[in-house]
Each structure stands twice: as structure tokens, then as C-alpha cells.
Design a protein around this motif. Structure first.
Motif, PDB file in Angstrom:
ATOM      1  N   THR A  62      -3.462   0.013   6.197  1.00  0.00           N
ATOM      2  CA  THR A  62      -2.210   0.361   6.864  1.00  0.00           C
ATOM      3  C   THR A  62      -1.184  -0.754   6.735  1.00  0.00           C
ATOM      4  O   THR A  62       0.010  -0.505   6.496  1.00  0.00           O
ATOM      5  N   ASP A  63      -1.629  -1.988   6.869  1.00  0.00           N
ATOM      6  CA  ASP A  63      -0.702  -3.118   6.752  1.00  0.00           C
ATOM      7  C   ASP A  63      -0.061  -3.169   5.369  1.00  0.00           C
ATOM      8  O   ASP A  63       1.141  -3.448   5.240  1.00  0.00           O
ATOM      9  N   ARG A  64      -0.855  -2.900   4.327  1.00  0.00           N
ATOM     10  CA  ARG A  64      -0.297  -2.936   2.966  1.00  0.00           C
ATOM     11  C   ARG A  64       0.723  -1.826   2.766  1.00  0.00           C
ATOM     12  O   ARG A  64       1.770  -2.033   2.154  1.00  0.00           O
ATOM     13  N   LEU A  65       0.411  -0.636   3.278  1.00  0.00           N
ATOM     14  CA  LEU A  65       1.355   0.469   3.156  1.00  0.00           C
ATOM     15  C   LEU A  65       2.640   0.161   3.917  1.00  0.00           C
ATOM     16  O   LEU A  65       3.748   0.414   3.414  1.00  0.00           O
ATOM     17  N   GLU A  66       2.524  -0.361   5.122  1.00  0.00           N
ATOM     18  CA  GLU A  66       3.719  -0.662   5.909  1.00  0.00           C
ATOM     19  C   GLU A  66       4.594  -1.699   5.212  1.00  0.00           C
ATOM     20  O   GLU A  66       5.827  -1.577   5.178  1.00  0.00           O
ATOM     21  N   ALA A  67       3.971  -2.704   4.607  1.00  0.00           N
ATOM     22  CA  ALA A  67       4.745  -3.726   3.892  1.00  0.00           C
ATOM     23  C   ALA A  67       5.439  -3.137   2.675  1.00  0.00           C
ATOM     24  O   ALA A  67       6.613  -3.452   2.398  1.00  0.00           O
ATOM     25  N   ALA A  68       4.737  -2.290   1.952  1.00  0.00           N
ATOM     26  CA  ALA A  68       5.328  -1.678   0.758  1.00  0.00           C
ATOM     27  C   ALA A  68       6.499  -0.781   1.127  1.00  0.00           C
ATOM     28  O   ALA A  68       7.561  -0.817   0.481  1.00  0.00           O
ATOM     29  N   TYR A  69       6.348   0.021   2.173  1.00  0.00           N
ATOM     30  CA  TYR A  69       7.420   0.931   2.546  1.00  0.00           C
ATOM     31  C   TYR A  69       8.599   0.180   3.163  1.00  0.00           C
ATOM     32  O   TYR A  69       9.754   0.603   3.030  1.00  0.00           O
ATOM     33  N   ALA A  70       8.320  -0.934   3.819  1.00  0.00           N
ATOM     34  CA  ALA A  70       9.427  -1.760   4.316  1.00  0.00           C
ATOM     35  C   ALA A  70      10.245  -2.301   3.153  1.00  0.00           C
ATOM     36  O   ALA A  70      11.491  -2.329   3.207  1.00  0.00           O
ATOM     37  N   ARG A 114       8.432   2.356  -8.454  1.00  0.00           N
ATOM     38  CA  ARG A 114       7.228   1.795  -9.077  1.00  0.00           C
ATOM     39  C   ARG A 114       7.329   0.276  -9.223  1.00  0.00           C
ATOM     40  O   ARG A 114       6.330  -0.433  -9.080  1.00  0.00           O
ATOM     41  N   ALA A 115       8.518  -0.222  -9.535  1.00  0.00           N
ATOM     42  CA  ALA A 115       8.681  -1.673  -9.685  1.00  0.00           C
ATOM     43  C   ALA A 115       8.349  -2.389  -8.380  1.00  0.00           C
ATOM     44  O   ALA A 115       7.676  -3.435  -8.372  1.00  0.00           O
ATOM     45  N   VAL A 116       8.803  -1.834  -7.256  1.00  0.00           N
ATOM     46  CA  VAL A 116       8.525  -2.451  -5.956  1.00  0.00           C
ATOM     47  C   VAL A 116       7.041  -2.361  -5.633  1.00  0.00           C
ATOM     48  O   VAL A 116       6.412  -3.332  -5.180  1.00  0.00           O
ATOM     49  N   THR A 118       4.498  -2.019  -7.691  1.00  0.00           N
ATOM     50  CA  THR A 118       3.710  -2.865  -8.590  1.00  0.00           C
ATOM     51  C   THR A 118       3.696  -4.305  -8.103  1.00  0.00           C
ATOM     52  O   THR A 118       2.659  -4.990  -8.154  1.00  0.00           O
ATOM     53  N   ALA A 119       4.828  -4.783  -7.619  1.00  0.00           N
ATOM     54  CA  ALA A 119       4.883  -6.143  -7.082  1.00  0.00           C
ATOM     55  C   ALA A 119       3.987  -6.308  -5.864  1.00  0.00           C
ATOM     56  O   ALA A 119       3.572  -7.426  -5.534  1.00  0.00           O
ATOM     57  N   GLN A 120       3.671  -5.175  -5.208  1.00  0.00           N
ATOM     58  CA  GLN A 120       2.789  -5.200  -4.044  1.00  0.00           C
ATOM     59  C   GLN A 120       1.331  -4.915  -4.422  1.00  0.00           C
ATOM     60  O   GLN A 120       0.464  -4.813  -3.552  1.00  0.00           O
ATOM     61  N   GLY A 121       1.070  -4.765  -5.738  1.00  0.00           N
ATOM     62  CA  GLY A 121      -0.281  -4.434  -6.187  1.00  0.00           C
ATOM     63  C   GLY A 121      -0.670  -2.996  -5.966  1.00  0.00           C
ATOM     64  O   GLY A 121      -1.865  -2.657  -5.934  1.00  0.00           O
ATOM     65  N   LEU A 122       0.335  -2.133  -5.837  1.00  0.00           N
ATOM     66  CA  LEU A 122       0.094  -0.714  -5.571  1.00  0.00           C
ATOM     67  C   LEU A 122       0.687   0.141  -6.680  1.00  0.00           C
ATOM     68  O   LEU A 122       1.543  -0.303  -7.448  1.00  0.00           O
ATOM     69  N   GLY A 123       0.234   1.381  -6.763  1.00  0.00           N
ATOM     70  CA  GLY A 123       0.751   2.306  -7.757  1.00  0.00           C
ATOM     71  C   GLY A 123       0.746   3.723  -7.234  1.00  0.00           C
ATOM     72  O   GLY A 123       0.243   4.008  -6.137  1.00  0.00           O
ATOM     73  N   LEU A 124       1.329   4.632  -8.003  1.00  0.00           N
ATOM     74  CA  LEU A 124       1.389   6.050  -7.675  1.00  0.00           C
ATOM     75  C   LEU A 124       0.447   6.811  -8.587  1.00  0.00           C
ATOM     76  O   LEU A 124       0.368   6.531  -9.785  1.00  0.00           O
ATOM     77  N   VAL A 125      -0.257   7.788  -8.025  1.00  0.00           N
ATOM     78  CA  VAL A 125      -1.114   8.632  -8.844  1.00  0.00           C
ATOM     79  C   VAL A 125      -0.793  10.089  -8.530  1.00  0.00           C
ATOM     80  O   VAL A 125      -0.611  10.459  -7.375  1.00  0.00           O
ATOM     81  N   GLY A 126      -0.680  10.892  -9.589  1.00  0.00           N
ATOM     82  CA  GLY A 126      -0.356  12.299  -9.436  1.00  0.00           C
ATOM     83  C   GLY A 126      -1.606  13.163  -9.513  1.00  0.00           C
ATOM     84  O   GLY A 126      -2.049  13.546 -10.594  1.00  0.00           O
ATOM     85  N   ILE A 127      -2.170  13.482  -8.365  1.00  0.00           N
ATOM     86  CA  ILE A 127      -3.313  14.381  -8.241  1.00  0.00           C
ATOM     87  C   ILE A 127      -3.051  15.257  -7.020  1.00  0.00           C
ATOM     88  O   ILE A 127      -2.566  14.777  -5.994  1.00  0.00           O
ATOM     89  N   GLY A 128      -3.385  16.530  -7.110  1.00  0.00           N
ATOM     90  CA  GLY A 128      -3.069  17.441  -6.016  1.00  0.00           C
ATOM     91  C   GLY A 128      -3.867  17.213  -4.755  1.00  0.00           C
ATOM     92  O   GLY A 128      -3.435  17.589  -3.657  1.00  0.00           O
ATOM     93  N   HIS A 129      -5.053  16.599  -4.890  1.00  0.00           N
ATOM     94  CA  HIS A 129      -5.875  16.296  -3.718  1.00  0.00           C
ATOM     95  C   HIS A 129      -6.624  15.000  -3.986  1.00  0.00           C
ATOM     96  O   HIS A 129      -7.197  14.811  -5.065  1.00  0.00           O
TER      97      HIS A 129
END
Length: 438
Positions: A62-70, A114-116, A118-129
């Protein structure tokens, strides 16, 4: 699942007013939800699972997600960025005057996002579930507390839909008032029948807990399990406006909002009953507008048609193919006529039952393009879309992407779900198959 801004202009439906009667509700819904005219604009909402770049099978804290979205809140975007209850990321385009304008806007915004990440060590994946993780709430808001409590009454599918699913949602103008290939009645009918073909062709959610579920689109299975009151369409016979208005009135109320404290979650109370009884308090126009946002049919009229049945797609640009194919089949008159003639025989398999709770949609979600009739229909519709794309201004890159998808998946009777299943079963023979580390 989030109440994101419209991708096509719609009237302001949120002005508070005095209590509504059922006839007033029906009149408002009929006026609000189908705005007719020439098909001119297109929009898309792309949802993504957010994952660890190095080890996507591990949950993001949760902390990583909150930092990324901030960090993302400081990024200038043309699309609206919202967060889904499980932490999924969604971009909703503004209404675009053309397919290519829509693609360029969302592509540029995705590059920035994605640039932001990636700098946080995160990425997006396209899967329906989500193939790895159990549902976990990230957002703690009264809306989602109420939604969770409401959906829990029908089983675990609601929490999985809220927290572990992702989609590509396409918004198109309702069409002309008059009959014909671009008329609103034809487009409404086509969205529900062609929708089954789109489910099958773009199925991309065959796994849960790293194991096959037996469905090419587990995401569609979840909508089936949530039930017709919350996730079903109205009957297709008769006038679309009247059918949708009655559906809204007879749908169960998810919640009665309050200024403070938990929202009430009534059981078995339809909006019609609420308007007739005035209890626990009389509903207003603002309540009506909110009620409509809590209904999740495969096609939702919001002044435009919001097609909600397509799984999130693999690859950075995989979302472009369903957007291009759908826009071509609806907005090019010749392609729309071909699509109508192609799916008309399939409609008999629906047995006049509303989507997605009918045999056609169930078989599309379970079997994908392994179903012979859906396979044949998909080939014809993709070929028609491919011919139409230059006529609606698509670039060579977009038409090439659609052609590649047609060759790689549709002609072969496959979808991205089959790639995921091959990898799990160890039957992937493609020389450059991308590992999602299932």
C-alpha cells in the motif's frame, strides 16, 4: 468500477432537486442517457494492474502504491487519471473528434505515466483478471465500502471484480435518431450482439490463483456471478430509452448516501420502490444520477454508449486494437452494415435473454473463438474493420496492428487468453513468447 469523468460530453445530471416520482425518473433517464446525433466523437478508458517490475507475482504494498500515485498527481495529463478500489490505474480520455486523436492523447499520457511508475520500480500490465493475487482493497471510501457490502451478498465475485479486474472500455456516440446503420436503435442492438464477438476475440483473463479457471474471460464470469440486477442489460425488444429507463427504476439501490458515517446499504430496495415510498428519505435527481453509476451492464448509456465488455489487453499498445476495431465497426456505415448482417444469426443463440446472462455471451466468455460461429463472425468483422479503418482516418501503424491481430489470433481461433494458457501448461511454442511469470 470508479465513477470516472465521461469520455463524451453529457448534460449535467448532478444538480440536487426535490424528490422524484417514478414517472419523473423515467422521463429524466430517457432524456439523459440517449443523446442522438451524428457519430462524431470517440473515447476510451484503459485500466491496468499495477505490478512490481522485477517480480510481478509479488503484491505491491500500500505504501508503494500511495507514493506512486502521489507522484502521478503532479504529472500533466489530458486524460483523467483515477484509481480503482484494488489499486488498479485507469486513464479516461477526453472526448476525441477522431480515432487517431483519441489514440494519440492516451498514448502520450500512458508514456508519461509509465515513466513515473518505472522510476518507482513499478509497471502496468494488461490482463483482464489478476492471475496472481487475491482481492485486496486499496481505496477506503464510503462508496466502495457500500459497494463491497452490497456485492458480498451474491458471493465473492464482487470483491474480485472491484480489486483484481481490468478492462478496455470504449465510448461511442449513440447515433442518429433515425433508423439505419448509424441510428441509435441499431447501434444499441449491435453493441449487445457484437459485444459477444468482442468478448471472445479479446478474451484475456483465463487465470486465477495462477491456475486456469476454465473460462477464456474470467472477468466476464465475474459479471455473470454478480447477477443481472447489478451487471445485466435490459431486454433488447422495444425502444432502447424505455427499456433502459425501466431497467434503472427496477434495479436494486446499492446505497443511500449520507453526509457522515457509513452509507446505508438496503437489501432488495429498487429505485422505483424508493421513489414510491420516499423512505428512508425521498430520492433526488442527484441520487438518480448516482444510482446509474452503480449499474454495470455490458453496454451503459450515459448520453453516449459505453462498451464495457473487453478485457484489458497485453502489451503497451494492445488497447489500440479493440478501440480501432470497435470504432470502425460502429462509425463506418459500410462496416456497421456488415457487422449487423454478420451477428444477426448469432442473436438467435441469445434466446432473447439480456446480456451477459444468455447462452451466446456465456459461451463467448468460456470458449472464446474456439466456438465455430463466433470464430467465423470475428473473422468477417475484423476484415470489415480493416477495410474501414483508412476511411475513418486510421494510420498505417494502426491498420497494421489490427491486421497483425487478425492473423495472429482471430484467424487462428485464438485470443491472448490462449497465450496465457499455453505458458501455464508449458505448450507455448512461439519463439519469442513474452513471459508474464505466472
Amino acid at each position: 468500477m470508479s465513477d470516472t469523468p465521461s469520455t463524451t460530453p453529457a448534460p449535467d445530471c448532478t444538480e440536487p432537486r426535490t424528490a422524484l416520482t417514478p414517472p419523473e425518473v423515467e422521463a429524466l433517464v430517457r432524456g439523459i442517457c440517449f443523446k442522438t446525433g451524428p457519430p462524431r466523437t470517440v473515447g476510451v478508458e484503459v485500466e491496468w494492474l499495477v505490478h512490481e517490475l522485477r517480480t510481478p507475482q509479488l503484491p505491491v504494498t500500500t505504501d508503494r502504491l500511495e507514493a506512486a500515485y502521489a507522484a502521478l498527481r503532479n504529472v500533466p495529463l489530458r486524460s483523467a487519471l483515477t484509481i480503482e478500489p484494488g489499486g488498479q490505474l485507469e486513464l479516461s480520455s477526453p472526448p476525441a473528434a477522431s480515432l487517431m486523436e483519441c489514440i494519440r492523447t492516451v498514448s502520450a499520457d500512458l508514456d508519461a505515466v509509465r515513466a513515473v511508475l518505472t522510476a518507482q520500480g513499478l509497471g502496468l500490465v494488461g490482463i483482464g483478471h489478476d492471475p496472481w493475487h487475491a482481492p485486496r482493497r486499496f481505496l477506503r471510501e464510503p462508496r466502495y465500502d457500500a459497494l463491497e457490502a452490497c456485492l458480498d451478498r451474491t458471493g465473492p465475485a464482487g470483491r474480485r471484480m472491484m480489486c483484481t479486474s481490468a478492462s478496455v472500455q470504449i465510448s461511442l456516440d449513440c447515433g442518429y435518431e433515425e433508423p439505419g446503420p448509424l441510428g441509435h436503435g441499431r447501434r444499441w442492438w449491435l453493441a449487445h450482439q457484437l459485444g459477444a464477438v468482442l468478448v471472445a476475440a479479446f478474451a484475456n483473463s483465463p487465470l486465477a490463483g495462477r491456475q486456469p479457471t476454465g473460462w477464456r474471460s474470467t472477468r466476464q464470469l465475474l459479471w455473470l456471478e454478480i447477477g443481472p440486477g447489478r451487471a445485466g442489460a435490459p431486454p433488447l425488444n422495444g425502444d432502447p430509452r424505455r427499456a433502459w429507463a425501466r431497467h434503472v427504476l427496477d434495479a436494486p439501490v446499492m446505497c443511500v448516501r449520507k453526509d457522515d458515517g457509513p452509507w446505508d446499504v438496503p437489501e432488495g430496495l429498487t429505485f422505483r420502490q424508493w421513489a414510491e415510498s420516499g423512505a428512508p428519505r425521498p430520492p433526488t435527481r442527484e441520487d438518480l444520477d448516482y444510482h446509474i453509476t452503480t449499474l454495470f451492464p455490458p453496454v451503459r448509456p450515459r448520453g453516449f454508449l459505453e462498451l464495457r465488455m473487453i478485457d484489458a489487453q497485453p502489451g503497451e499498445d494492445g488497447w489500440i486494437v479493440p478501440l480501432a476495431v470497435t470504432a470502425a465497426l460502429f462509425d463506418d456505415p459500410e462496416a456497421a452494415e456488415t457487422a449487423y448482417r454478420t451477428v444477426k444469426p448469432l442473436a438467435e443463440r441469445a434466446l432473447a435473454l439480456p446480456a451477459p446472462h444468455n447462452p451466446l455471451w456465456i459461451e463467448a466468455a468460456r470458449d472464446g473463438l474456439a466456438d465455430p460461429e463466433l470464430h467465423e463472425a470475428a473473422i468477417t468483422c475484423f476484415a470489415a474493420a480493416l477495410e474501414a479503418l483508412p476511411r475513418i482516418g486510421a494510420t498505417t501503424e494502426v491498420t497494421d496492428a489490427v491486421a497483425a491481430y487478425l492473423d495472429r489470433y482471430v484467424i487462428q481461433g485464438r485470443s491472448p487468453a490462449d497465450d496465457l494458457l499455453d505458458r501455464v501448461r508449458g505448450t507455448d511454442r512461439r519463439p519469442h513468447g513474452k513471459d508474464i511469470r505466472t
